[in-house]
Design an enzyme around this catalytic site. Sequence first.
Site, mmCIF file in Angstrom:
data_model
loop_
_atom_site.group_PDB
_atom_site.id
_atom_site.type_symbol
_atom_site.label_atom_id
_atom_site.label_comp_id
_atom_site.label_asym_id
_atom_site.label_seq_id
_atom_site.Cartn_x
_atom_site.Cartn_y
_atom_site.Cartn_z
ATOM 1 N N THR A 1 -35.375 -9.709 13.771
ATOM 2 C CA THR A 1 -34.440 -10.031 12.491
ATOM 3 C C THR A 1 -34.323 -11.454 12.543
ATOM 4 O OG1 THR A 1 -32.322 -9.742 11.631
ATOM 5 C CG2 THR A 1 -32.721 -9.348 14.204
ATOM 6 N N LYS B 1 -27.163 -9.954 14.513
ATOM 7 C CA LYS B 1 -27.746 -8.743 14.752
ATOM 8 C C LYS B 1 -28.394 -8.961 16.129
ATOM 9 C CE LYS B 1 -28.934 -6.749 10.289
ATOM 10 N NZ LYS B 1 -30.483 -6.727 9.668
ATOM 11 N N ASP C 1 -32.530 -1.963 9.090
ATOM 12 C CA ASP C 1 -32.178 -2.362 7.733
ATOM 13 C C ASP C 1 -30.705 -1.640 7.811
ATOM 14 O OD1 ASP C 1 -32.717 -3.721 5.501
ATOM 15 O OD2 ASP C 1 -32.886 -1.815 4.357
ATOM 16 N N GLY D 1 -21.080 -10.554 7.498
ATOM 17 C CA GLY D 1 -21.153 -9.813 6.208
ATOM 18 C C GLY D 1 -19.886 -9.365 5.673
ATOM 19 N N TYR D 2 -19.655 -7.988 5.486
ATOM 20 C CA TYR D 2 -18.836 -7.245 5.027
ATOM 21 C C TYR D 2 -17.562 -7.078 5.991
ATOM 22 C CZ TYR D 2 -21.883 -6.623 0.885
ATOM 23 O OH TYR D 2 -22.875 -6.797 -0.032
HETATM 24 P P1 ITT Z 1 -32.599 -9.216 8.512
HETATM 25 O O1 ITT Z 1 -33.062 -8.646 7.063
HETATM 26 O O2 ITT Z 1 -33.268 -10.415 8.874
HETATM 27 O O3 ITT Z 1 -32.625 -8.088 9.483
HETATM 28 P P2 ITT Z 1 -30.191 -9.189 7.084
HETATM 29 O O4 ITT Z 1 -28.831 -9.806 7.009
HETATM 30 O O5 ITT Z 1 -30.725 -9.865 5.577
HETATM 31 O O6 ITT Z 1 -31.247 -9.426 8.189
HETATM 32 P P3 ITT Z 1 -30.237 -6.446 6.226
HETATM 33 O O7 ITT Z 1 -31.310 -6.647 5.291
HETATM 34 O O8 ITT Z 1 -30.221 -5.272 7.005
HETATM 35 O O9 ITT Z 1 -29.982 -7.812 7.071
HETATM 36 O O10 ITT Z 1 -28.732 -6.673 5.252
HETATM 37 C C1 ITT Z 1 -27.944 -6.102 5.737
HETATM 38 C C2 ITT Z 1 -26.543 -6.664 4.952
HETATM 39 O O11 ITT Z 1 -25.633 -5.513 5.223
HETATM 40 C C3 ITT Z 1 -25.969 -7.847 5.945
HETATM 41 O O12 ITT Z 1 -26.310 -8.924 5.507
HETATM 42 C C4 ITT Z 1 -24.476 -7.857 5.601
HETATM 43 O O13 ITT Z 1 -24.121 -8.101 4.199
HETATM 44 C C5 ITT Z 1 -24.386 -6.160 5.435
HETATM 45 N N1 ITT Z 1 -24.163 -5.831 7.049
HETATM 46 C C6 ITT Z 1 -25.035 -5.051 7.870
HETATM 47 N N2 ITT Z 1 -24.414 -4.474 9.025
HETATM 48 C C7 ITT Z 1 -23.162 -5.292 8.717
HETATM 49 C C8 ITT Z 1 -22.231 -5.386 9.920
HETATM 50 O O14 ITT Z 1 -22.109 -4.958 11.084
HETATM 51 N N3 ITT Z 1 -20.974 -6.032 9.438
HETATM 52 C C9 ITT Z 1 -20.976 -6.627 8.255
HETATM 53 N N4 ITT Z 1 -21.975 -6.398 7.344
HETATM 54 C C10 ITT Z 1 -22.982 -5.647 7.694
#
Ligand code: ITT
Length: 234
Positions: A25, A30, A92, A187-188
């Site tokens: 990632t 993460k 994801d 994120g959220y």
């Molecule tokens: P990678 O694809 O590089 O792994 P990304 O941040 O784009 O990184 P995702 O495609 O899995 O990851 O998108 C997940 C989104 O969902 C992330 O950008 C956040 O907005 C939200 N999210 C996922 N896990 C979260 C968490 O633990 N706390 C808050 N928001 C989260």
Amino acid sequence: MRRDRAGVLGLCSAMPASQPIVIATGNPHKVEELRAILGGLGVPCIGLRELESTRSTTFIEPEEHGSTFETNAAIKALSYAQQTGLACLADDSGLEIDALGGRPGVISSHYCTDGRETGMTRAERDAANNARVLGELQGVPLERRGARFVCVMVLANPSGVLLRVRGTFEGRIGELGEVPRGSHGFGYDPIFLVAPEYLQTSAELAQEDKNRLSHRGAAARALAAALEERSLRG
Ligand code: ITT
């Protein structure tokens, strides 16, 4: 539940015990969360950016065009396994909100632009995503503000998918004014009130508490259990 490296990684001929799992990632939060969880379970890990700097290379980020978390995690894990030649773990994840029919779902990271890539930084996107969700939920009563984070993890080697697991984290979206709150996570997290008390947002949780409760923690523990079960089966 600490397992030794050979016990977990020597589980199948496809994964040599001497090599760490690559956490595939580009999201540094993460990597941090997964390294803490999997490291604590005895699974050695290396982040994608770290591997890029030791190899002086840059890996190509695959397009996540799937309509489910499962498909997107598999696309990422396989692509990076083929590029690195190592076992790669991709996740994801996203937020499903009941009142929005499960949105933002697979477009969680770019909800503010309906899933389209823009030149925004991660921090700008996070703030805009949260503002959009709070705006869309204005006037929605508490009982319809239920939400969950979902995480699907896929472990793959260059020849294919080895394992797939899923974890969830239940809560509810706070009301504007009550949230955003908290400075941890990403994120959220600042707008997500953690069930069953709904007193704290997940951005107010200490990292180890979030790991214990979160969708990513649940998926990582399921992964470690699946790895162990495979190693026991030989
Ligand atoms: P990678 O694809 O590089 O792994 P990304 O941040 O784009 O990184 P995702 O495609 O899995 O990851 O998108 C997940 C989104 O969902 C992330 O950008 C956040 O907005 C939200 N999210 C996922 N896990 C979260 C968490 O633990 N706390 C808050 N928001 C989260």
